[in-house]
Scaffold this motif. Sequence first.
Motif, PDB file in Angstrom:
ATOM      1  N   ALA A 285      -1.039  12.355  -2.389  1.00 49.70           N
ATOM      2  CA  ALA A 285      -0.927  11.479  -3.551  1.00 49.70           C
ATOM      3  C   ALA A 285      -1.918  11.883  -4.631  1.00 49.70           C
ATOM      4  O   ALA A 285      -3.019  12.361  -4.355  1.00 49.70           O
TER       5      ALA A 285
ATOM      6  N   GLN B 195       2.244   9.540  -4.694  1.00 50.16           N
ATOM      7  CA  GLN B 195       2.678  10.886  -4.304  1.00 50.16           C
ATOM      8  C   GLN B 195       3.898  11.278  -5.105  1.00 50.16           C
ATOM      9  O   GLN B 195       4.847  10.505  -5.235  1.00 50.16           O
TER      10      GLN B 195
ATOM     11  N   SER C 291       2.929   4.099  -3.816  1.00 49.11           N
ATOM     12  CA  SER C 291       2.508   5.480  -3.589  1.00 49.11           C
ATOM     13  C   SER C 291       2.539   6.316  -4.868  1.00 49.11           C
ATOM     14  O   SER C 291       3.542   6.356  -5.585  1.00 49.11           O
TER      15      SER C 291
ATOM     16  N   SER D 119       0.820  -1.214   0.000  1.00 42.91           N
ATOM     17  CA  SER D 119       0.000   0.000   0.000  1.00 42.91           C
ATOM     18  C   SER D 119       0.852   1.261   0.000  1.00 42.91           C
ATOM     19  O   SER D 119       0.459   2.290  -0.570  1.00 42.91           O
ATOM     20  N   ARG D 120       2.028   1.204   0.620  1.00 43.67           N
ATOM     21  CA  ARG D 120       2.954   2.344   0.598  1.00 43.67           C
ATOM     22  C   ARG D 120       3.895   2.264  -0.598  1.00 43.67           C
ATOM     23  O   ARG D 120       4.252   3.293  -1.193  1.00 43.67           O
TER      24      ARG D 120
ATOM     25  N   THR E 255       6.354  10.122  -9.529  1.00 36.11           N
ATOM     26  CA  THR E 255       5.827   9.534  -8.301  1.00 36.11           C
ATOM     27  C   THR E 255       6.958   8.838  -7.544  1.00 36.11           C
ATOM     28  O   THR E 255       7.932   8.368  -8.129  1.00 36.11           O
ATOM     29  N   CYS E 256       6.789   8.785  -6.232  1.00 40.08           N
ATOM     30  CA  CYS E 256       7.809   8.125  -5.408  1.00 40.08           C
ATOM     31  C   CYS E 256       7.893   6.630  -5.713  1.00 40.08           C
ATOM     32  O   CYS E 256       8.956   6.032  -5.604  1.00 40.08           O
ATOM     33  N   ALA E 257       6.764   6.021  -6.113  1.00 40.46           N
ATOM     34  CA  ALA E 257       6.781   4.603  -6.481  1.00 40.46           C
ATOM     35  C   ALA E 257       7.688   4.369  -7.677  1.00 40.46           C
ATOM     36  O   ALA E 257       8.499   3.428  -7.695  1.00 40.46           O
TER      37      ALA E 257
ATOM     38  N   THR F 198       8.347   8.047   1.949  1.00 41.45           N
ATOM     39  CA  THR F 198       7.029   7.964   1.324  1.00 41.45           C
ATOM     40  C   THR F 198       6.644   6.526   1.002  1.00 41.45           C
ATOM     41  O   THR F 198       5.517   6.102   1.255  1.00 41.45           O
ATOM     42  N   VAL F 199       7.578   5.762   0.425  1.00 34.40           N
ATOM     43  CA  VAL F 199       7.238   4.388   0.010  1.00 34.40           C
ATOM     44  C   VAL F 199       7.524   3.354   1.090  1.00 34.40           C
ATOM     45  O   VAL F 199       7.120   2.198   0.975  1.00 34.40           O
TER      46      VAL F 199
END
Length: 438
Positions: A19, A12, A10, A6-7, A179-181, A219-220
């Motif tokens: 996000a 965001q 992210s 779920s993180r 995105t951080c992902a 964040t992640v």
Amino acid sequence: MTMQWSRLLSAQRLGHRGAEPVTPSRNPFQKDWDRVVFCSAFRRLQDKTQVHSLPESDYVRNRLTHSLEVSSVGRSLGAQVGETVLQRHGNGLKDITAAEFGHIVAAACIGHDIGNPPFGHFGEATIQHWFRSGPGAELIAPLPEQQRRDFLHFEGNAQGFRVMTRLQNWRDAGGLRLTCATLATFMKYPFGSLAADPAKGKFGHFAAETLLFEEMVETVGLSRLGEDRYARHPLTYLVEAADDICYSVIDIEDGFKLGRITFAEAEERLHSLLRRRPPRYKEIDDETWKIAYLRAKVIGDLIDQAVDVFCANETAILHGGFTGDLMGQSPMAPHLAEIAAFTRSRIFQTRERFQTEVMGGEILTSLLAAFCDAHLALEKAGDIVVISPRQHALLRLMPRLPDPAADRYDWLLSVTDFVSGMTDSYALKQFQRLRGLQ
């Protein structure tokens, strides 16, 4: 600490708060892919060495076509892994489909070589050597240890993170605002130069990007493995697998097209990577189409194997305890190792390649020396008017006029940014002009 999907997924954006919503029509990770494709650093990959520098055939891959192919493979890997992850953990992943996994991996893959300097990994090694035992060694001597190591182990991976998070935008707080992902999936080595393995020297970010790196990690939710070291984002293993698959298979195809290996040699090695011989292969008469057909079938088989290895080791990966790489644990690992040794001797270690590397080494060391000499003169003089006309002209060639008050670490980074961002052809032209040959 076990990492949580779920993180890890992210949406965001680096430098933003909150996000971005994940919508079916065009999700944030698709936008990441678009932002990388449309940036100037990505376009320059069309004239950067993949394996064959300034090749005699326009058929063979350059960094740009390689990146597109890796991204295509990565999308398939991510989507297939996503299906299994959602079956296992779907209750906690609202609005996420298997396609989003594919988009994240594809976006990370499309930028995986964006920080590579001219002349491939040889160019990277040349920059490192210039700072270790060339004139650059004296320049970095007064710097703090981490800043010194940034140059001693100059890294295309760290440069890629810098390109995407700082250099490719009019504002540097987040750069392309990916995105951080995607950024965490891109980062193969989630630590700085101080934590790098002394033998390999690989790391993921320069000291200048430490705060951006820490924001991404928080964040992640990457697991901490030790001081300044973190576990990889799980999807990073898929980026690595996509790159490995494309290298292994496509080097064979390019080597055949260049006439450096025979059809029989290429066919034998591609057949060795197939679980079964495709029944329609015998219908193809042309040798070039035969190799292309086998290449496509092999990539499909290797994708399936990489997914199997990932899914079998998902728990260890989420705990940060997985070691090695996915393809190294696949059933085809021995064949891939044999192909790597074969291509190294028959395709990479050629007289033409060594001649190009000699040229590339001369070009890069000359450019580094010239631009660093001009910046050093400005640092000592404190005024651009006082330095020599040649040094003044060199500084005018930089993307922006240097600040006389800039500290040494910053202006050294600006030089490596400029030189590593050059294409092979542009670096050659700049070298020729320095020598008065154009």
